[in-house]
Design a protein around this motif. Structure first.
Motif, PDB file in Angstrom:
ATOM      1  N   GLU A  61       0.841  -1.252  -0.022  1.00 36.33           N
ATOM      2  CA  GLU A  61      -0.059  -0.254  -0.023  1.00 36.33           C
ATOM      3  C   GLU A  61       0.860   1.190   0.083  1.00 36.33           C
ATOM      4  OE1 GLU A  61      -0.419  -2.388   2.389  1.00 36.33           O
ATOM      5  OE2 GLU A  61      -1.906  -3.353   1.131  1.00 36.33           O
ATOM      6  N   ALA A 140       7.480   4.444  -5.583  1.00 34.76           N
ATOM      7  CA  ALA A 140       6.116   4.854  -5.939  1.00 34.76           C
ATOM      8  C   ALA A 140       5.762   4.253  -7.501  1.00 34.76           C
ATOM      9  CB  ALA A 140       5.631   6.196  -5.936  1.00 34.76           C
ATOM     10  N   ILE A 145       1.849   3.670  -7.456  1.00 39.64           N
ATOM     11  CA  ILE A 145       1.140   4.585  -6.769  1.00 39.64           C
ATOM     12  C   ILE A 145       1.420   5.874  -7.258  1.00 39.64           C
ATOM     13  CG2 ILE A 145       0.900   5.490  -4.365  1.00 39.64           C
ATOM     14  CD1 ILE A 145       1.585   2.882  -3.180  1.00 39.64           C
ATOM     15  N   GLU A 146       0.630   6.852  -7.209  1.00 36.28           N
ATOM     16  CA  GLU A 146       0.854   8.309  -7.716  1.00 36.28           C
ATOM     17  C   GLU A 146       1.939   9.022  -6.448  1.00 36.28           C
ATOM     18  OE1 GLU A 146       0.868  12.369  -8.182  1.00 36.28           O
ATOM     19  OE2 GLU A 146       0.100  11.521  -6.519  1.00 36.28           O
ATOM     20  N   ALA A 148       2.911  11.843  -5.325  1.00 36.34           N
ATOM     21  CA  ALA A 148       2.111  12.873  -4.386  1.00 36.34           C
ATOM     22  C   ALA A 148       1.518  11.868  -3.223  1.00 36.34           C
ATOM     23  CB  ALA A 148       1.420  13.824  -4.814  1.00 36.34           C
ATOM     24  N   ALA A 149       0.598  10.574  -3.722  1.00 36.39           N
ATOM     25  CA  ALA A 149      -0.040   9.995  -2.705  1.00 36.39           C
ATOM     26  C   ALA A 149       1.015   9.176  -2.006  1.00 36.39           C
ATOM     27  CB  ALA A 149      -1.059   9.041  -3.710  1.00 36.39           C
ATOM     28  N   ARG A 151       3.911   9.866  -0.814  1.00 33.16           N
ATOM     29  CA  ARG A 151       4.561  10.819  -0.107  1.00 33.16           C
ATOM     30  C   ARG A 151       3.305  11.215   1.171  1.00 33.16           C
ATOM     31  NH1 ARG A 151       7.048  11.560  -4.636  1.00 33.16           N
ATOM     32  NH2 ARG A 151       9.374  11.929  -4.230  1.00 33.16           N
ATOM     33  N   ARG A 152       2.162  11.510   0.455  1.00 29.79           N
ATOM     34  CA  ARG A 152       1.256  12.096   1.674  1.00 29.79           C
ATOM     35  C   ARG A 152       1.188  10.946   2.550  1.00 29.79           C
ATOM     36  NH1 ARG A 152      -2.277  13.172  -1.916  1.00 29.79           N
ATOM     37  NH2 ARG A 152      -1.773  15.407  -2.044  1.00 29.79           N
ATOM     38  N   ARG A 153       0.875   9.826   2.107  1.00 29.28           N
ATOM     39  CA  ARG A 153       0.837   8.319   3.127  1.00 29.28           C
ATOM     40  C   ARG A 153       1.795   8.364   4.050  1.00 29.28           C
ATOM     41  NH1 ARG A 153      -1.819   3.719   1.752  1.00 29.28           N
ATOM     42  NH2 ARG A 153      -2.105   4.556  -0.093  1.00 29.28           N
ATOM     43  N   ARG A 183       1.581  17.611   5.353  1.00 27.99           N
ATOM     44  CA  ARG A 183       0.451  17.498   4.244  1.00 27.99           C
ATOM     45  C   ARG A 183      -0.216  18.568   3.657  1.00 27.99           C
ATOM     46  NH1 ARG A 183      -1.764  12.561   7.991  1.00 27.99           N
ATOM     47  NH2 ARG A 183      -0.238  10.975   7.679  1.00 27.99           N
ATOM     48  N   ASP A 187      -0.120  19.720  -0.172  1.00 25.14           N
ATOM     49  CA  ASP A 187      -1.125  20.174  -1.057  1.00 25.14           C
ATOM     50  C   ASP A 187      -1.236  21.502  -1.428  1.00 25.14           C
ATOM     51  OD1 ASP A 187      -2.170  17.491  -0.457  1.00 25.14           O
ATOM     52  OD2 ASP A 187      -3.202  18.058   1.063  1.00 25.14           O
TER      53      ASP A 187
END
Length: 194
Positions: A61, A140, A145-146, A148-149, A151-153, A183, A187
Motif C-alpha cells: 500500500e 511509487a 502509486i501516484e 504525491a499520494a 509521499r502524503r501517506r 500534508r 497540497d
C-alpha cells in the motif's frame, strides 16, 4: 559580522587568514591579499559532492517500513573544523519530513585531492533530500502509486509532533521535528505549482 554568518566559504579559517597578518606584523608594513576569481574557485571550500546507495522497504500500500544504505562524501584533502557536518546530516536527515520507523545509513568520509569541504546552506540536507525523493519516485512507480499520494501517506502528521528523528551513532546525536503541517504544505505546493 558585516558579511553574515560563519558558514560556507566564510565558515573556516584559511591559511591566508593567518599568513597575511603574520606577514604584516613581521615586516611592520601593511600587506594586501588579492586573488582572482579563478584562484578563489580553486582554493575555496567545496560542498555537495556525495553519492548514495539506498534501499527502501514498503508495504504494497506504500507505507514505508525502512530505509538503509551507504553514502560516500568527498571531504577534500584534509578535515577542517566543520568537515564532517554535511556527511553527518545526510544520515541524520535522511528521513526528512516522513514517518520512517527504521533507518540505517552509514556514511564514509573520503579524503581526496580537492580543497576541504565546507558547510554551505543546509549542509547534507539537500543531498539527503535528493537521494530520498528520487528513491520515493522509483518506489511509487514500482508500486503503481501516484508519487504525491505515496509521499502524503508517509508524511509525519501534524498531531505527531514533536517527532523524533533517527539518532546519529556513535555520538548519540538526537533531534526532532517540533511542528508543521507537512500534508497541508504538500497540497498547497501541488496546487500552486500545478
Amino acid at each position: 559580522n558585516d558579511v553574515g554568518g560563519g558558514f560556507g566559504a566564510r565558515g573556516e579559517f584559511y591559511p591566508e587568514d593567518f599568513l597575511i597578518p603574520f606577514a604584516a606584523r613581521h615586516t611592520g608594513r601593511p600587506v594586501k591579499w588579492t586573488e582572482d576569481r579563478r584562484e578563489n574557485l580553486m582554493c575555496l571550500n567545496h560542498a555537495r559532492e556525495a553519492e548514495c546507495d539506498v534501499e527502501i522497504a514498503c508495504t504494497r500500500e506504500g507505507t514505508i517500513l525502512g530505509l538503509r544504505g551507504h553514502a560516500y562524501v568527498d571531504v577534500g584533502a584534509y578535515m577542517r573544523t566543520n568537515g564532517a557536518v554535511g556527511a553527518r546530516n545526510i544520515a541524520q536527515f535522511m528521513s526528512g519530513p516522513y514517518r520512517i520507523a527504521n533507518i540505517d545509513i552509514d556514511v564514509a568520509l573520503q579524503l581526496t585531492n580537492k580543497t576541504p569541504v565546507g558547510t554551505y546552506r543546509g549542509p547534507g540536507r539537500f543531498e539527503a533530500d535528493f537521494f530520498r525523493e528520487r528513491l520515493f519516485d522509483i518506489a511509487a512507480g514500482e508500486l503503481g502509486i501516484e508519487r504525491a499520494a505515496f509521499r502524503r501517506r508517509n508524511l509525519i502528521a501534524e498531531a505527531e509532533h514533536p517527532y523524533r528523528l533517527p539518532t546519529v551513532a556513535p555520538r548519540g546525536i538526537a533531534t526532532e521535528t517540533d511542528s508543521g503541517d507537512y500534508r497541508g504544505t504538500l497540497d498547497r505546493c501541488l496546487q500552486e505549482i500545478d
